[in-house]
Design a protein around this motif. Structure first.
Motif, mmCIF file in Angstrom:
data_model
loop_
_atom_site.group_PDB
_atom_site.id
_atom_site.type_symbol
_atom_site.label_atom_id
_atom_site.label_comp_id
_atom_site.label_asym_id
_atom_site.label_seq_id
_atom_site.Cartn_x
_atom_site.Cartn_y
_atom_site.Cartn_z
ATOM 1 N N UNK A 38 0.044 -8.341 -6.050
ATOM 2 C CA UNK A 38 -0.847 -9.104 -5.162
ATOM 3 C C UNK A 38 -0.470 -8.980 -3.696
ATOM 4 N N UNK A 39 0.759 -8.556 -3.435
ATOM 5 C CA UNK A 39 1.270 -8.528 -2.068
ATOM 6 C C UNK A 39 1.143 -7.115 -1.492
ATOM 7 N N UNK A 40 0.442 -7.013 -0.351
ATOM 8 C CA UNK A 40 0.183 -5.682 0.215
ATOM 9 C C UNK A 40 1.475 -4.966 0.617
ATOM 10 N N UNK A 41 2.463 -5.711 1.067
ATOM 11 C CA UNK A 41 3.722 -5.087 1.483
ATOM 12 C C UNK A 41 4.440 -4.473 0.285
ATOM 13 N N UNK A 42 4.526 -5.201 -0.832
ATOM 14 C CA UNK A 42 5.197 -4.646 -2.011
ATOM 15 C C UNK A 42 4.359 -3.542 -2.646
ATOM 16 N N UNK A 43 3.051 -3.635 -2.559
ATOM 17 C CA UNK A 43 2.197 -2.555 -3.044
ATOM 18 C C UNK A 43 2.481 -1.262 -2.280
ATOM 19 N N UNK A 44 2.590 -1.395 -0.955
ATOM 20 C CA UNK A 44 2.857 -0.219 -0.126
ATOM 21 C C UNK A 44 4.222 0.388 -0.455
ATOM 22 N N UNK A 45 5.220 -0.469 -0.650
ATOM 23 C CA UNK A 45 6.549 0.039 -0.989
ATOM 24 C C UNK A 45 6.539 0.725 -2.350
ATOM 25 N N UNK A 46 5.797 0.162 -3.300
ATOM 26 C CA UNK A 46 5.723 0.770 -4.626
ATOM 27 C C UNK A 46 5.063 2.140 -4.553
ATOM 28 N N UNK A 47 4.015 2.254 -3.760
ATOM 29 C CA UNK A 47 3.353 3.564 -3.602
ATOM 30 C C UNK A 47 4.341 4.596 -3.071
ATOM 31 N N UNK A 48 5.132 4.184 -2.100
ATOM 32 C CA UNK A 48 6.097 5.104 -1.500
ATOM 33 C C UNK A 48 7.173 5.497 -2.508
ATOM 34 N N UNK A 49 7.653 4.539 -3.304
ATOM 35 C CA UNK A 49 8.728 4.824 -4.250
ATOM 36 C C UNK A 49 8.262 5.640 -5.448
ATOM 37 N N UNK A 50 7.022 5.409 -5.885
ATOM 38 C CA UNK A 50 6.543 6.077 -7.092
ATOM 39 C C UNK A 50 5.977 7.462 -6.806
ATOM 40 N N UNK A 51 5.547 7.694 -5.580
ATOM 41 C CA UNK A 51 5.049 9.008 -5.213
ATOM 42 C C UNK A 51 3.706 9.333 -5.833
ATOM 43 N N UNK A 52 3.438 10.621 -5.989
ATOM 44 C CA UNK A 52 2.116 11.076 -6.416
ATOM 45 C C UNK A 52 1.771 10.665 -7.842
ATOM 46 N N UNK A 53 2.763 10.393 -8.655
ATOM 47 C CA UNK A 53 2.514 10.013 -10.051
ATOM 48 C C UNK A 53 2.270 8.521 -10.222
ATOM 49 N N UNK A 54 2.339 7.782 -9.122
ATOM 50 C CA UNK A 54 2.143 6.337 -9.184
ATOM 51 C C UNK A 54 0.887 5.897 -8.470
ATOM 52 N N UNK A 55 0.221 4.908 -9.025
ATOM 53 C CA UNK A 55 -0.980 4.335 -8.426
ATOM 54 C C UNK A 55 -0.756 2.831 -8.334
ATOM 55 N N UNK A 56 -0.781 2.279 -7.140
ATOM 56 C CA UNK A 56 -0.538 0.848 -6.939
ATOM 57 C C UNK A 56 -1.851 0.178 -6.568
ATOM 58 N N UNK A 57 -2.256 -0.819 -7.347
ATOM 59 C CA UNK A 57 -3.562 -1.451 -7.209
ATOM 60 C C UNK A 57 -3.381 -2.947 -7.010
ATOM 61 N N UNK A 58 -4.086 -3.490 -6.016
ATOM 62 C CA UNK A 58 -4.054 -4.934 -5.832
ATOM 63 C C UNK A 58 -4.890 -5.600 -6.918
#
Length: 253
Positions: A38-58
């Motif tokens: 739910x948190x845009x900041x943690x979503x952004x960090x997750x996208x960065x950590x997971x890379x191309x194989x990760x999809x972070x959705x609010x």
């Protein structure tokens, strides 16, 4: 590593702590993962950590419209999936006399209702023979001030027992991990000060028979075992708690 190559999974509450550890282990093993938060900041960090194989959705697990939209997003992104990890949740420390209708509803709307309808929406997308893993809690030993939280998490265990029977025709296994004291940024309880978190961690070291808090990676390992390795296991709640809920003691040596 290619241990999970070709696998596709959803991790709710997957932008930090235990959920992110599950997602990272999957990605490291070659899987593709969609995480929610739910948190845009943690979503952004997750996208960065997971890379191309990760999809972070609010997505808000307490909002049925968000859950419906999540199902659409998962279907668009993956089509079919192999596993769902229902990891989202909140915990607020309140004695019985402090619990309000609003705080009670928050716990059950997010922890129980949100889990229920997330599984309902995503199960049609799980391939036959897939897996659902719920994050419950080591509730055999409890603390004052956590009645609403503990009740909402016990509901998940009841859901899992029934779902394990309901999904037998599709060979979808339903299991749960039950963490004890796990070292996370919040120590699992919202609103704690730095001092309170440190005290809670120290308490965990003292009360856990293995004399330490667990790591998020240890919870992730257990969750992934249940999802992909324990192919003859369903309707099990696996404690990841250093012996805390089992009542064992070190004894004298």
């Amino acid at each position: 590593m290619t241990r999970y190559a070709g696998k596709k999974a959803v991790v709710t509450g997957g932008t930090h702590g235990m959920g992110l550890a599950i997602a990272k282990a999957l990605v490291d093993g070659g899987a593709e993962v969609l995480v929610t938060g739910r948190n845009e900041a943690t979503l952004a960090r997750a996208r960065a950590e997971l890379g191309a194989s990760g999809h972070a959705v609010r997505s808000d697990a307490a909002d049925l419209a968000d859950i419906a939209a999540l199902g659409v997003q998962v279907e668009r992104t993956f089509g079919r999936i192999d596993a769902v990890f229902v990891n989202h949740g909140i915990a607020e420390l309140e004695m019985l006399e402090q619990v309000t209708e609003a705080s009670y509803d928050r716990h059950f709307d997010i922890n129980a209702k949100g889990a229920f309808f997330t599984v309902q929406r995503l199960t049609p997308l799980i391939d036959d023979g897939g897996a659902i893993v719920l994050t419950t809690v080591a509730n055999d030993r409890v603390f004052p001030g956590m009645s609403a939280y503990s009740g909402s998490k016990e509901a998940l265990r009841a859901f899992a027992q029934v779902w394990a029977a309901e999904f037998l025709p599709r060979r979808i296994r339903v299991n749960a991990v039950a963490p004890g004291f796990i070292k996370t940024p919040t120590m699992g309880v919202a609103g704690l000060t730095d001092e309170e978190r440190a005290a809670f961690e120290k308490q965990g070291d003292e009360l856990t028979p293995l004399r330490r808090n667990g790591t998020v990676e240890e919870v992730a390992a257990a969750a992934l075992f249940l999802a992909f390795d324990a192919t003859f296991t369903t309707n099990v709640e696996l404690a990841v708690d250093g012996g805390f809920a089992q009542g064992i003691t070190a004894g004298d040596h």
